[in-house]
Design an enzyme around this catalytic site. Structure first.
Site, PDB file in Angstrom:
ATOM      1  N   LYS A 220       1.095  -1.278  -0.014  1.00 25.17           N
ATOM      2  CA  LYS A 220       0.100  -0.087  -0.041  1.00 25.17           C
ATOM      3  C   LYS A 220       0.883   1.240  -0.112  1.00 25.17           C
ATOM      4  O   LYS A 220       0.474   2.180  -0.541  1.00 25.17           O
ATOM      5  CB  LYS A 220      -0.964  -0.061   1.194  1.00 25.17           C
ATOM      6  CG  LYS A 220      -1.640  -1.265   1.382  1.00 25.17           C
ATOM      7  CD  LYS A 220      -2.660  -1.634   0.247  1.00 25.17           C
ATOM      8  CE  LYS A 220      -3.703  -2.629   0.569  1.00 25.17           C
ATOM      9  NZ  LYS A 220      -4.512  -3.019  -0.764  1.00 25.17           N
ATOM     10  N   SER A 262     -11.286  -2.606   0.443  1.00 25.49           N
ATOM     11  CA  SER A 262     -10.620  -4.004   1.186  1.00 25.49           C
ATOM     12  C   SER A 262     -11.701  -4.605   1.553  1.00 25.49           C
ATOM     13  O   SER A 262     -12.539  -4.382   2.072  1.00 25.49           O
ATOM     14  CB  SER A 262      -9.698  -3.299   2.464  1.00 25.49           C
ATOM     15  OG  SER A 262      -8.952  -2.341   2.046  1.00 25.49           O
ATOM     16  N   CYS A 264     -13.612  -6.769  -0.211  1.00 24.33           N
ATOM     17  CA  CYS A 264     -15.087  -6.563  -0.896  1.00 24.33           C
ATOM     18  C   CYS A 264     -14.943  -7.385  -2.165  1.00 24.33           C
ATOM     19  O   CYS A 264     -15.569  -7.283  -3.038  1.00 24.33           O
ATOM     20  CB  CYS A 264     -15.275  -5.103  -1.093  1.00 24.33           C
ATOM     21  SG  CYS A 264     -15.768  -4.429   0.536  1.00 24.33           S
ATOM     22  N   ASP A 287      -4.736  -7.055  -6.365  1.00 23.86           N
ATOM     23  CA  ASP A 287      -4.987  -5.984  -5.382  1.00 23.86           C
ATOM     24  C   ASP A 287      -4.411  -4.728  -5.902  1.00 23.86           C
ATOM     25  O   ASP A 287      -4.925  -3.794  -5.616  1.00 23.86           O
ATOM     26  CB  ASP A 287      -4.366  -6.315  -4.043  1.00 23.86           C
ATOM     27  CG  ASP A 287      -4.429  -5.486  -3.010  1.00 23.86           C
ATOM     28  OD1 ASP A 287      -5.637  -5.318  -2.533  1.00 23.86           O
ATOM     29  OD2 ASP A 287      -3.492  -5.043  -2.248  1.00 23.86           O
TER      30      ASP A 287
HETATM   31  P1  GTP Z   1      -8.208  -6.895   0.284  1.00 26.97           P
HETATM   32  O1  GTP Z   1      -7.184  -8.047   0.106  1.00 26.97           O
HETATM   33  O2  GTP Z   1      -8.692  -6.475   1.735  1.00 26.97           O
HETATM   34  O3  GTP Z   1      -7.993  -5.849  -0.503  1.00 26.97           O
HETATM   35  O4  GTP Z   1      -9.610  -7.431  -0.118  1.00 26.97           O
HETATM   36  P2  GTP Z   1     -10.416  -8.276  -1.260  1.00 26.97           P
HETATM   37  O5  GTP Z   1     -10.979  -6.968  -2.001  1.00 26.97           O
HETATM   38  O6  GTP Z   1      -9.409  -9.106  -2.235  1.00 26.97           O
HETATM   39  O7  GTP Z   1     -11.396  -9.149  -1.074  1.00 26.97           O
HETATM   40  P3  GTP Z   1     -11.484 -10.706  -0.937  1.00 26.97           P
HETATM   41  O8  GTP Z   1     -11.740 -11.303  -2.396  1.00 26.97           O
HETATM   42  O9  GTP Z   1     -10.635 -11.241  -0.155  1.00 26.97           O
HETATM   43  O10 GTP Z   1     -13.000 -10.922  -0.161  1.00 26.97           O
HETATM   44  C1  GTP Z   1     -13.389 -10.564   1.159  1.00 26.97           C
HETATM   45  C2  GTP Z   1     -14.451 -11.154   1.591  1.00 26.97           C
HETATM   46  O11 GTP Z   1     -15.830 -11.117   0.774  1.00 26.97           O
HETATM   47  C3  GTP Z   1     -14.323 -12.837   1.685  1.00 26.97           C
HETATM   48  O12 GTP Z   1     -14.850 -13.165   2.848  1.00 26.97           O
HETATM   49  C4  GTP Z   1     -15.036 -13.470   0.604  1.00 26.97           C
HETATM   50  O13 GTP Z   1     -15.522 -14.666   0.778  1.00 26.97           O
HETATM   51  C5  GTP Z   1     -16.118 -12.363   0.349  1.00 26.97           C
HETATM   52  N1  GTP Z   1     -16.524 -12.307  -0.984  1.00 26.97           N
HETATM   53  C6  GTP Z   1     -15.918 -12.089  -2.022  1.00 26.97           C
HETATM   54  N2  GTP Z   1     -16.784 -12.229  -3.254  1.00 26.97           N
HETATM   55  C7  GTP Z   1     -17.966 -12.370  -2.753  1.00 26.97           C
HETATM   56  C8  GTP Z   1     -19.243 -12.282  -3.699  1.00 26.97           C
HETATM   57  O14 GTP Z   1     -19.310 -12.365  -4.755  1.00 26.97           O
HETATM   58  N3  GTP Z   1     -20.432 -12.573  -2.770  1.00 26.97           N
HETATM   59  C9  GTP Z   1     -20.330 -12.652  -1.406  1.00 26.97           C
HETATM   60  N4  GTP Z   1     -21.274 -12.803  -0.808  1.00 26.97           N
HETATM   61  N5  GTP Z   1     -19.169 -12.585  -0.709  1.00 26.97           N
HETATM   62  C10 GTP Z   1     -17.927 -12.460  -1.356  1.00 26.97           C
HETATM   63  C1  SPV Z   2      -6.409  -4.052   2.211  1.00 27.83           C
HETATM   64  O1  SPV Z   2      -6.649  -3.666   3.510  1.00 27.83           O
HETATM   65  O2  SPV Z   2      -6.852  -3.575   1.160  1.00 27.83           O
HETATM   66  C2  SPV Z   2      -5.309  -5.301   2.251  1.00 27.83           C
HETATM   67  C3  SPV Z   2      -4.565  -5.977   3.192  1.00 27.83           C
HETATM   68  O3  SPV Z   2      -5.073  -5.665   0.839  1.00 27.83           O
HETATM   69  S1  SPV Z   2      -3.420  -4.984   3.754  1.00 27.83           S
HETATM   70  O4  SPV Z   2      -2.227  -5.368   2.877  1.00 27.83           O
HETATM   71  O5  SPV Z   2      -3.075  -5.300   5.124  1.00 27.83           O
HETATM   72  O6  SPV Z   2      -3.326  -3.331   3.560  1.00 27.83           O
HETATM   73 MN    MN Z   3      -6.397  -4.367  -0.662  1.00 22.17          MN
END
Ligand code: GTP
Ligand code: SPV
Ligand code: MN
Length: 603
Positions: A220, A262, A264, A287
């Site tokens: 980040k 994040s 989502c 990411d």
């Molecule tokens: P960061 O690493 O924090 O940037 O997050 P990210 O945007 O990569 O989120 P990630 O894909 O890890 O999803 C986070 C949470 O959302 C997990 O618990 C997933 O299971 C849930 N999730 C992801 N996609 C979906 C979807 O299409 N529907 C629902 N209901 N939940 C989802």
């Molecule tokens: C986020 O929070 O959007 C992440 C995890 O991808 S961290 O690297 O802790 O910021």
């Molecule tokens: Mn992120």
């Protein structure tokens, strides 16, 4: 000290830092597997990491309970003038902040090893790549950086004797007195934590936290907060986006970049397994996305990282089988639960609930316990090379041409499943007004629904109004070669609080509709929010969905949208005179559409 490098500026910085932080020894990282194994073995020996008996080459770390996520309240953009940091960032004058932090850094590495990590964000030698040098006293950070970035001698070689690098100084902020026993996860108290950025001199100083984005400074801090500043100056973009290649049955490739806040859904979407027959997909990044206009006039994207630092809870064979396969070996887990068999477990993993486990705080846990076994922001770190769906082009230094840009967030109401922008300016407005419900990815308490423009609220390293202007200008340069922009919301709920849309692999049905729009195969319905699919244009074969679900998911209610206007207006108001006039017009246009929609019978 031994300096394996002839770069005088770098050697001087390391020497000065060592003189300030007073480590017991200095280690220059070469990025080798041998080095990773040795640092990890030392972490196990010292009790910071547990080697997982049931998962080859995999380890579990448990953080201090106070150090489990990013802390936005301790994150600073330090520019000479507060206006340049903007209302979206915390600000302290560089002189004052440095004075404060120098005191903290003074002697902070006593009893520890200072590691010098030369790393590249982007393939070494790519015109888009940037070099960073992270100094850290955290073995956990060393091992994570090995997976998340390109570390080692080839970076030093590419730097030569006077190449440019971004200095990234990190300490966990827990010096050891002679004979003092170390903690499994040393860190500093909240009031001493600082995650500081000095964009005017491309410099990062982080103190007091060992977790994720606070400590892995290539992610980040460099690739978003500092890079967003560089990108604005140089006319490119540094975004909090996944990158995905979707391939139609005819073999047409669509490249999609998506900005969701994040936790989502970026990691999940980047590894999507399409459920519609004949469609395939490849992962390029989950990411961070750096985009540049190339000779063909199109926006090309690279993922500067080499690994995933992904959310563990919710990751299951039913939701993300690709990740589950990828995590079978050679993975670092943080704040997951430990089973009696020597494996990891987390909530909604789809594996049997263990009758006994050690929770993320290191305590006995059983299904009757009142707290989750894994922290909601428990994470895995794994190299992209282990991803079964990685694109053969994921390391292409030229990047991939982006066809579609997605914005989104987590909203249980109001926002439809998908909505296409009328044009680029309206798409920028959609990004600028993106909103989401709170998640566990940050420690801070924030509003139930907050504005998270472009999913960059925590990561834009300058004034948000200027950032919006940069997006508008990129569109002007792209003209008719600009990607199409869509807003999605996988998280709409029914009145009982259940997700209306199954999500995950089924999201491919929505992505296909977007491709159909690009190919002019389908019409769309005009609503106040934008262009929404006709129900019959969403492929639903094999989808078990209540009869009313899809119309409800696609519904845009002018009355509901009226409630969006004030928060948007307030948020725009905070940006003052730096809010581009073109976005003010967009807000006025939305107001008019909402008012007109309300006068329609179905409004
Ligand atoms: P960061 O690493 O924090 O940037 O997050 P990210 O945007 O990569 O989120 P990630 O894909 O890890 O999803 C986070 C949470 O959302 C997990 O618990 C997933 O299971 C849930 N999730 C992801 N996609 C979906 C979807 O299409 N529907 C629902 N209901 N939940 C989802
Ligand atoms: C986020 O929070 O959007 C992440 C995890 O991808 S961290 O690297 O802790 O910021
Ligand atoms: Mn992120």
């Amino acid at each position: 000290m031994e300096f394996p490098c002839g770069h005088k500026g770098l050697v001087k910085w390391v020497e000065e830092t060592a003189a300030m932080c007073r480590p017991e020894r200095v280690h220059w990282c070469d990025g080798s597997r041998k080095e990773y194994d040795e640092v990890m073995a030392e972490s196990v020996r010292k009790g910071s990491a547990v080697a997982l008996e049931r998962r080859p080459d995999s380890f579990l770390f448990r953080s201090d309970p106070s150090d489990v996520a990013r802390v936005e309240s301790r994150t600073y953009i330090s520019t000479s003038s507060p206006e340049d940091a903007g209302p979206n960032n915390n600000w302290i004058h560089p002189d004052k902040l440095k004075e404060k932090m120098r005191k903290l850094y003074s002697g902070c590495m006593r009893g520890r090893t200072l590691y010098v990590i030369p790393f590249s964000m982007g393939p070494v030698g790519s015109p888009l790549a940037r070099t960073g040098i992270q100094i850290t006293d955290s073995p956990y950070v060393v091992c994570n950086m090995h997976m998340m970035t390109r570390v080692g001698n080839e970076v030093i070689k590419a730097l030569g004797t006077d190449g440019e690098f971004i200095p990234c100084l990190h300490s966990v902020g827990y010096p050891l007195k002679p004979g003092q026993k170390d903690l499994p996860w040393p860190c500093a108290p909240m009031e001493d934590k600082y995650i500081s950025h000095f964009p005017e001199e491309n410099l990062i100083w982080s103190y007091g936290s060992g977790y994720g984005g606070n400590a892995l400074l290539g992610k980040k801090c460099l690739s978003l907060r500092i890079a967003s500043n560089i990108a604005r100056r140089e006319g490119w973009m540094a975004e909090h986006m996944l990158i995905l290649r979707l391939i139609s049955p005819e073999g047409r490739k669509y490249h999609i970049a998506g900005a969701f806040p994040s936790a989502c859904g970026k990691t999940n979407l980047s590894m999507i397994q399409p459920t519609i027959p004949g469609w395939r997909s490849e992962t390029l990044g989950d990411d961070i996305c750096w985009m540049k206009i190339r000779e063909d006039g199109r926006l090309h994207a690279i993922n500067p990282e080499t690994g995933f630092f992904g959310v563990a809870p919710g990751t299951a064979r039913s939701t993300n089988p690709v990740a589950m396969e990828m995590l079978e070996r050679n993975t670092i887990f943080t704040n997951c639960a430990l089973t009696d068999e020597g494996n990891v477990w987390w909530e909604d993993m789809g594996e049997p609930i263990p009758s006994h486990a050690i929770d993320w705080k290191g305590r006995d846990w059983n299904p009757q316990s009142n707290e989750p076994a894994a922290h909601p922001n428990a994470r895995f770190t794994v190299p992209i090379s282990q991803c079964p769906t990685k694109s053969p082009d994921w390391e292409d230094p030229e990047g991939v041409p982006i066809d579609i840009i997605l914005f989104g967030g987590r909203r249980s109401g109001v926002i439809p499943l998908v909505c296409e922008s009328f044009d680029w300016d309206h798409g920028v407005f959609m990004g600028a007004t993106a909103s989401s419900e709170a998640t566990a990815a940050i420690l801070d308490k924030v509003a139930a629904v907050r504005r998270d423009p472009f999913a960059m609220k925590p990561f834009c390293g300058y004034h948000m109004g200027d950032y919006f202007q940069h997006w508008l200008e990129m569109g002007d340069r792209l003209g008719d070669r600009a990607p199409r922009i869509f807003y999605v919301n996988w998280f709409r709920k029914d009145p009982k609080g259940r997700f209306l849309w199954p999500g995950f692999g089924e999201n491919s049905r929505i992505l296909k509709w977007m491709c159909d729009r690009l190919e002019r195969k389908v019409e769309a319905v005009q609503t106040p929010a934008g262009l929404v699919p006709r129900v019959e244009d969403i492929a639903t074969n094999g989808l078990s969905l209540g009869k009313d679900a899809l119309p409800e998911l696609l519904r845009v209610s002018a009355r509901d949208w009226e409630g969006e206007l004030e928060p948007i207006q307030d948020f725009f108001g905070e940006l003052g005179s730096r809010l581009p006039l073109r976005l003010r017009y967009q807000l006025e246009a939305l107001k008019r559409r909402v008012k007109d929609g309300r006068s329609c019978p179905e409004g």
